[in-house]
Design an enzyme around this catalytic site. Structure first.
Site, PDB file in Angstrom:
ATOM      1  N   THR A 263       0.898  -1.174   0.634  1.00 20.74           N
ATOM      2  CA  THR A 263      -0.026   0.182   0.248  1.00 20.74           C
ATOM      3  C   THR A 263       0.955   1.040  -0.229  1.00 20.74           C
ATOM      4  OG1 THR A 263      -1.636  -1.298   1.597  1.00 20.74           O
ATOM      5  CG2 THR A 263      -1.466   1.502   1.278  1.00 20.74           C
TER       6      THR A 263
ATOM      7  N   THR B 222       2.346  -4.006   4.858  1.00 18.82           N
ATOM      8  CA  THR B 222       2.099  -4.934   5.759  1.00 18.82           C
ATOM      9  C   THR B 222       1.551  -5.819   6.210  1.00 18.82           C
ATOM     10  OG1 THR B 222      -0.190  -3.697   5.845  1.00 18.82           O
ATOM     11  CG2 THR B 222       1.840  -2.094   6.383  1.00 18.82           C
TER      12      THR B 222
ATOM     13  N   LYS C  43       1.938  -8.322  12.947  1.00 18.28           N
ATOM     14  CA  LYS C  43       0.898  -7.430  12.533  1.00 18.28           C
ATOM     15  C   LYS C  43      -0.382  -8.017  13.285  1.00 18.28           C
ATOM     16  CE  LYS C  43      -2.048  -5.606   8.673  1.00 18.28           C
ATOM     17  NZ  LYS C  43      -1.957  -5.156   7.021  1.00 18.28           N
TER      18      LYS C  43
HETATM   19  N1  ASP Z   1      -1.981  -6.459   0.995  1.00 16.95           N
HETATM   20  C1  ASP Z   1      -0.959  -5.550   1.414  1.00 16.95           C
HETATM   21  C2  ASP Z   1       0.478  -5.398   1.593  1.00 16.95           C
HETATM   22  O1  ASP Z   1       0.332  -6.574   2.861  1.00 16.95           O
HETATM   23  C3  ASP Z   1      -1.711  -4.314   2.969  1.00 16.95           C
HETATM   24  C4  ASP Z   1      -0.541  -3.190   2.466  1.00 16.95           C
HETATM   25  O2  ASP Z   1       0.630  -3.278   2.470  1.00 16.95           O
HETATM   26  O3  ASP Z   1      -0.758  -2.476   4.200  1.00 16.95           O
HETATM   27  O4  ASP Z   1       0.851  -5.725   0.767  1.00 16.95           O
END
Ligand code: ASP
Length: 460
Positions: free
Chosen positions: A106, A182, A261
């Site tokens: 993200t 994340t 997380k």
């Molecule tokens: N699904 C995304 C990822 O882990 C969520 C994020 O980046 O926060 O790439």
């Protein structure tokens, strides 16, 4: 509505055409499930052609089955533009050189204001273009290693990241930042803690829960904190740098092997488990919370061991689990299994024969706890003692995901299970600790009013 869509390979497209509605149109749609207002979004590669995806006024996306649509009317048309202007990073010879390695997630995405769609649109120049403050802390160079949401990260990416870190350290950078999704950031931070040892500089993983141009985005602040940490902090370890409390007061630096997380949507999602974080960071300063970390050095003697055996799995025990789960892993050639067991590290008796079979076939089986906090203790109950006789090895207080990546990393180096055991049970980067401090159980990390209150008390 006519049955125009019937017999078409692309029914959704056919129905849009018939109503003279385009992708990105703002529409009113009547269906036999109710009426909706919103924007027609482009279909993602994975969605099927019998549904139209619409972003509602409240921000939610819904899929509408083509055969329920009665009428669609275009009210407006708002085409999306994805580009953020690129900007050259200014150079200042008094500032440290920091390298930002982008992997996706993200933090590398942006949101189109008019449509509300999140679009992967990473380029390092764009990233700097949207956060010029980064130049206050360092000379930044950026490189895109890959562009995936982190659920798609694989061991091959881990090896590439580890090797890139090694190369950057040899070139003399003073800190490394890794932009990453994340979702599995804690897997990557753990595996990098093993693949990259004796780093002389900080290695800081950063991401964001909300994409970079949403008003509530954590991307810019996380990035600023991470860059500051890479350029100026004294901690030469692999860390995760993300929002501390729910508000934007400070970031926390979490040790790569003790972080997880813990919330699907809060910005303050990362928590150090069973320990306290390494430090707090804000735009002006670091507040170190402990001093047992590897200090920054000026040599380049990093050790990179980019190995990973992919035939390793993690099994989350649930009541009434049947042995076929373990048996199928054995039959499919898995060399290592990590179990996240109940309580102190337990599974049910029906799994015993399968565990015995795993032992006989030379599969390494390690036990961790679903409770996350606390140690596996297999001497307390008969269940634990019986399982140890079946070859299951307690993994102390290593987190399940950390045990998984460490086992993959260890089996990537040797098939000798005694050597693997030695690697597994020797602490390398804080993944096994002698004791868990009482304040490692939630306190110290902000995020909820009571804990904020507690923090204010001790900081006074
Ligand atoms: N699904 C995304 C990822 O882990 C969520 C994020 O980046 O926060 O790439």
């Amino acid at each position: 509505m006519s049955d125009i869509y019937k017999g078409y390979r692309e029914p959704a497209l056919a129905i849009l055409k018939e109503n003279s509605v385009r992708v990105w149109s703002d529409v009113e749609m009547n269906t036999n499930r109710g009426d909706f207002k919103g924007i027609i979004l482009p279909r993602s590669e994975t969605s099927d052609s019998n549904h139209i995806v619409m972003k509602l006024r409240n921000g939610y996306n819904i899929g509408i089955a083509v055969n329920t649509i009665q009428h669609i009317k275009e009210i407006d048309f708002k085409e999306a533009h994805y580009k953020i202007p690129e900007q050259d990073f200014p150079k200042d010879k008094h500032k440290s050189n920091v390298k930002l390695l982008g992997t996706g997630g993200t933090i590398a995405s942006r949101l189109d204001y008019r449509t509300g769609a999140v679009i992967p649109a990473f380029s390092p120049g764009e990233l700097y273009g949207s956060v010029p403050e980064l130049a206050d802390y360092c000379n930044l160079e950026t490189e895109k290693i890959c562009g995936v949401f982190s659920e798609n990260i694989e061991p091959k990416h881990w090896k590439i990241i580890a090797n890139s870190i090694g190369e950057e350290i040899k070139k003399g950078v003073k800190g490394i930042v890794i932009g990453h999704g994340t979702d599995v950031m804690h897997h990557t931070s753990a595996v990098l803690s093993f693949m990259v040892q004796n780093s002389p500089v900080p290695i800081v993983m950063v991401g964001s829960q909300r994409s970079s141009d949403r008003p509530s985005s954590d991307a810019a602040l996380n990035l600023i904190h991470a860059i500051k940490t890479a350029a100026e902090s004294d901690i030469a370890e692999t860390m995760v740098c993300m929002f501390g409390p729910t508000s934007d007061q400070y970031g926390l630096l979490h040790r790569g092997t003790r972080v997880r997380k813990m919330h699907s949507s809060y910005r303050s999602t990362f928590r150090t488990i069973s320990d306290i974080p390494l430090a707090m960071v804000d735009k002006e300063k670091f507040t170190y919370l402990r001093n047992d970390y590897n200090k920054r050095r000026s040599d380049k003697n990093v050790i990179i061991t980019p190995t990973f055996e992919e035939k390793v799995s993690i099994v989350y025990y649930y009541p009434n689990m049947q042995p076929d789960i373990i048996d199928s892993l054995i039959d499919n050639g898995y060399k290592g299994i990590v179990i996240a067991g109940t309580g102190l590290g337990h599974v049910n008796k029906p799994l015993y024969p399968a565990l015995k079979r795993a032992k006989d076939k030379g599969v390494a089986v390690y036990m961790t706890v679903q409770t996350l906090w606390g140690y596996v203790q297999m001497y307390v109950y008969e269940t634990g003692r019986e399982m140890m006789q079946l070859g299951v090895i307690p993994a102390a207080n290593m987190l399940p995901e950390v045990t998984y990546v460490k086992l993959g990393w260890a089996l990537g180096q040797t098939n000798d299970l005694e050597k693997v055991k030695k690697i597994m049970l020797t602490p390398i980067a804080g993944e096994i600790t002698e004791r868990e401090p009482y304040n490692g159980y939630l306190i110290y990390q902000g995020g909820i009013p009571e804990v904020e209150e507690f923090l204010r008390g001790i900081k006074r």
